[in-house]
Scaffold this motif. Structure first.
Motif, short mmCIF file in Angstrom:
data_model
loop_
_atom_site.label_atom_id
_atom_site.label_comp_id
_atom_site.label_asym_id
_atom_site.label_seq_id
_atom_site.Cartn_x
_atom_site.Cartn_y
_atom_site.Cartn_z
N GLY A 56 36.84 40.75 40.47
CA GLY A 56 35.97 40.87 39.10
C GLY A 56 35.26 39.76 38.60
N LEU A 57 34.82 39.79 37.71
CA LEU A 57 33.93 38.90 36.86
C LEU A 57 33.73 38.99 35.41
CD1 LEU A 57 31.11 37.42 37.09
CD2 LEU A 57 29.87 39.59 37.27
N VAL A 58 33.83 37.94 34.62
CA VAL A 58 33.69 37.91 33.22
C VAL A 58 32.33 37.11 32.84
CG1 VAL A 58 34.45 37.48 30.91
CG2 VAL A 58 36.07 37.68 32.82
N LEU A 68 33.46 42.14 31.08
CA LEU A 68 34.42 42.05 32.11
C LEU A 68 34.28 43.09 33.23
CD1 LEU A 68 38.20 40.87 31.38
CD2 LEU A 68 37.46 43.11 33.14
N VAL A 69 34.12 42.93 34.23
CA VAL A 69 34.01 43.93 35.37
C VAL A 69 35.25 43.90 36.28
CG1 VAL A 69 32.88 45.16 36.93
CG2 VAL A 69 31.42 44.07 35.15
N HIS A 70 36.12 44.84 36.28
CA HIS A 70 37.37 44.62 37.00
C HIS A 70 37.36 45.54 38.32
CE1 HIS A 70 41.62 43.39 37.97
NE2 HIS A 70 41.88 44.76 37.92
N THR A 71 37.36 45.08 39.36
CA THR A 71 37.66 46.22 40.38
C THR A 71 39.02 46.21 41.19
OG1 THR A 71 35.29 46.01 40.85
CG2 THR A 71 36.51 47.11 42.51
N PRO A 72 39.92 46.98 41.12
CA PRO A 72 40.97 47.05 41.76
C PRO A 72 40.89 47.67 43.14
CG PRO A 72 41.22 48.75 39.96
CD PRO A 72 39.85 48.43 39.90
N LEU A 73 41.70 47.01 44.01
CA LEU A 73 41.25 47.32 45.53
C LEU A 73 42.55 47.56 46.36
CD1 LEU A 73 38.76 44.47 46.31
CD2 LEU A 73 38.25 46.98 46.13
N GLU A 79 39.21 52.94 40.08
CA GLU A 79 38.04 53.22 39.61
C GLU A 79 37.81 51.47 39.12
OE1 GLU A 79 35.89 55.61 38.20
OE2 GLU A 79 36.61 56.15 40.12
N LYS A 80 36.61 51.26 39.05
CA LYS A 80 36.06 49.94 38.28
C LYS A 80 36.25 49.93 37.02
CE LYS A 80 32.18 47.94 40.49
NZ LYS A 80 30.83 47.28 40.41
N ARG A 81 36.63 48.86 36.40
CA ARG A 81 36.79 48.98 34.84
C ARG A 81 35.78 47.94 34.25
NH1 ARG A 81 42.27 49.14 36.23
NH2 ARG A 81 42.82 47.09 35.51
N GLU A 82 34.98 48.46 33.25
CA GLU A 82 34.16 47.42 32.45
C GLU A 82 34.70 47.51 30.91
OE1 GLU A 82 30.01 47.44 32.51
OE2 GLU A 82 29.85 48.37 34.72
N LYS A 83 34.71 46.22 30.33
CA LYS A 83 34.70 46.07 28.93
C LYS A 83 33.80 45.28 28.46
CE LYS A 83 39.63 46.89 28.95
NZ LYS A 83 40.83 46.23 29.21
N HIS A 84 33.23 45.66 27.29
CA HIS A 84 32.26 45.00 26.80
C HIS A 84 32.91 44.60 25.36
CE1 HIS A 84 28.93 46.44 29.38
NE2 HIS A 84 30.07 47.23 29.65
N GLY A 85 32.10 43.54 24.73
CA GLY A 85 32.36 42.78 23.44
C GLY A 85 32.67 41.26 23.62
N PRO A 86 32.74 40.67 22.56
CA PRO A 86 32.45 38.96 22.45
C PRO A 86 33.86 38.66 23.19
CG PRO A 86 32.99 39.71 20.18
CD PRO A 86 32.51 41.01 21.06
N ILE A 87 33.77 37.60 24.18
CA ILE A 87 34.89 36.81 24.81
C ILE A 87 34.40 35.29 24.35
CG2 ILE A 87 35.94 36.13 26.93
CD1 ILE A 87 35.80 38.85 27.90
N ALA A 88 35.05 34.75 23.36
CA ALA A 88 34.67 33.56 22.85
C ALA A 88 34.58 32.36 23.86
CB ALA A 88 35.63 33.08 21.67
N ASP A 89 35.47 32.05 24.63
CA ASP A 89 35.49 30.84 25.50
C ASP A 89 36.26 31.38 26.88
OD1 ASP A 89 38.45 31.18 24.91
OD2 ASP A 89 37.89 29.38 23.30
N GLU A 99 45.39 40.19 31.84
CA GLU A 99 45.59 41.51 31.39
C GLU A 99 45.21 42.64 32.32
OE1 GLU A 99 44.38 41.96 27.36
OE2 GLU A 99 45.38 40.33 26.89
N GLU A 100 43.95 42.65 32.76
CA GLU A 100 43.68 43.50 33.87
C GLU A 100 44.40 43.50 35.16
OE1 GLU A 100 41.13 45.65 33.38
OE2 GLU A 100 41.04 44.90 31.36
N LEU A 101 44.60 42.46 35.45
CA LEU A 101 45.52 42.24 36.63
C LEU A 101 47.00 42.79 36.30
CD1 LEU A 101 44.58 38.77 38.10
CD2 LEU A 101 43.97 40.86 39.16
N ALA A 102 47.57 42.59 35.38
CA ALA A 102 48.89 43.09 34.76
C ALA A 102 48.86 44.61 34.73
CB ALA A 102 49.33 42.43 33.64
N ALA A 103 47.67 45.33 34.22
CA ALA A 103 47.53 46.72 34.15
C ALA A 103 47.68 47.20 35.34
CB ALA A 103 46.25 46.89 33.56
#
Ligand code: ADP
Ligand code: UVW
Ligand code: MG
Length: 431
Positions: A56-58, A68-73, A79-89, A99-103
């Motif tokens: 994936g990529l943030v 954030l784009v996360h691709t489970p393989l 399914e590829k998952r995308e999240k939008h919204g501010p990530i401060a740092d 969190e994505e990996l844990a899911a």
């Protein structure tokens, strides 16, 4: 100018799964974090077979429009998952990745994780090999922040966050500079006063080394030869861009210097300019050193020339007849061609020119324009082959050409995973 590498424990660029064999049941998974100035790329791999479990990529960290784009393989993928919204740092970005990996049941708490491998951009002269990170290594990466201001701070945040999430796990740094430490003195040393240069450790370090190492080896494989047998010019053209001359598997010259600012025209960086531009602006344009730093690193290159740093957008504008975009493209390609000529001369004999990274892998017009007119040097592209889209390494020059022009997708994450795992499985074998 060379120094011993006190922390080195294994050789670079091992084959997959190289190093001492891990004990039965020993963990074999590696999480790789490639923290850039405003992004984090990551991959989770299982070194039993080199397979990817997730990637994936943030991007646009620190902006309102982070993504954030996360691709489970795992197990055929999901399914590829995308999240939008501010990530401060970068710390928040890594927590979101965890969190994505844990899911997916692949959390950082997994006992199957053997090591976390980190890309670290500047390792100075001290780190010539992948290195297990301890307080002394952290301090050295910190000391080098002034010469990699866009990158080392992000790398440090990545390391510290990963350490806080898994304090029990080895963390390995794989340095962009390591591959270039083989450069001869005449390529590495700038022609300035020797005492001043040495006192301030000023020399050409080079960057993107993990990519240059991987791509030069893959190019040899594509040619059906051993790395020792071939001379390759590698053109790593991403947002940051650099060229290298690789002779028989060893780097003999590269375009980036003390910092990742020198050399090719990049997305937002100028590459080569007359150094007098800096003090001219400081004396005559009421600019501070900091102002010029920002100008050359963030407001130059393609973005400074035409307002866009994405080659896709630049090509679209050229197709619409935009003259500024066309000039930016021509300046970009002219610099590239100069480096191909320079490294041809440095190597004497060239077996292949390999294009890689976002622009190099995808922008056929850049490849075509960069070798146009170089037929006398044995360089040409076949228009049909060059236009084909593929994720595979391939040759795009005509059969008659003396020098192969190759498109070789880079995989910094796989290379970092191999080196990190080889180091810790070697350490486990010694324990
Ligand atoms: N399909 C494409 N055509 C042309 N250029 C592309 C394409 N896809 C990506 N790029 C270029 O690649 C760049 C990103 O390259 P990448 O290697 O991912 O950079 P980095 O790792 O430095 O962020 C983009 O800014 C864009 O210019
Ligand atoms: C060193 C460097 O320029 O890295 P990147 O291309 O990731 O910005
Ligand atoms: Mg990159």
């Amino acid at each position: 100018m060379t120094q011993p590498s006190p922390t080195a424990t294994t050789g670079p660029s091992p084959a997959p799964g190289a190093g001492a064999a891990p004990g039965a049941g020993a963990p074999t998974r590696v999480l790789v974090l490639n923290s850039g100035s405003s992004s984090v790329k990551y991959q989770l791999l299982d070194m039993k077979d080199g397979g990817r479990l997730a990637l994936g990529l943030v991007e646009r960290i620190g902006e309102e429009t982070s993504r954030l784009v996360h691709t489970p393989l795992l197990g055929g993928g999901g399914e590829k998952r995308e999240k939008h919204g501010p990530i401060a740092d970068h710390a928040a970005a890594l927590k979101a990745v965890a969190e994505e990996l844990a899911a997916d049941g692949l959390g950082l708490d997994s006992p199957e994780l053997a090591v976390i491998g980190h890309r670290v951009v500047h390792g100075g002269l001290r780190f010539t090999e992948p290195t297990v990170i301890d307080d002394a290594v952290l301090a050295e990466i910190e000391r080098l922040v002034p010469v990699a201001p866009l990158h080392n701070p992000a790398n440090l945040t990545g390391i510290r966050t990963a350490m806080s999430l898994r304090p029990d796990l080895p963390q390995v740094a794989v340095f962009d500079t390591a591959f270039h430490t083989t450069m001869p003195e005449w390529a590495a040393r700038y022609a300035i006063d020797v005492e001043t240069a040495d006192a301030h450790r000023i020399r050409r370090y080079g960057f993107h080394g993990t990519s240059h190492a991987y791509v030069s080896r893959e190019t040899a494989r594509l040619l059906g030869k051993a790395p020792e047998e071939v001379n390759v010019i590698v053109l790593h053209l991403g947002n940051g861009a650099s060229a290298s001359a690789v002779a028989g598997g060893r780097c003999v010259d590269t375009s980036m210097g003390l910092t990742p600012l020198e050399g090719l025209v990049m997305g937002t960086r100028s590459g080569d300019i007359d150094p007098a531009v800096t003090f001219h602006l400081m004396r005559n344009a009421d600019m501070s050193a900091e102002d010029v730093d920002v100008l050359l690193n963030k407001r130059s290159g393609l973005v400074g020339l035409c307002g866009d740093n994405d080659m896709r957008e630049i090509r679209r504008r050229i197709d619409e007849g935009d003259a500024r975009a066309a000039l930016a493209f021509d300046i970009y390609v002219h610099r590239l061609k100069k480096y191909i000529g320079a490294y041809y001369a440095v190597l004497g004999r060239v077996d292949a020119v390999a294009f890689t990274a976002g622009v190099g892998e995808n922008a056929a017009p850049v490849r075509e324009a960069a070798v146009a007119g170089l037929e006398e040097l044995g360089l040409a592209v076949d228009a049909g082959l060059n236009a084909e889209r593929s994720d595979e390494a391939r040759i795009v020059s005509p059969e008659y050409a003396r020098v192969a022009v190759a498109v070789v997708p880079t995989d910094e994450e796989l290379e970092i995973a191999r080196q990190s795992y080889a180091l810790v499985s070697g350490l486990a074998g010694e324990a």
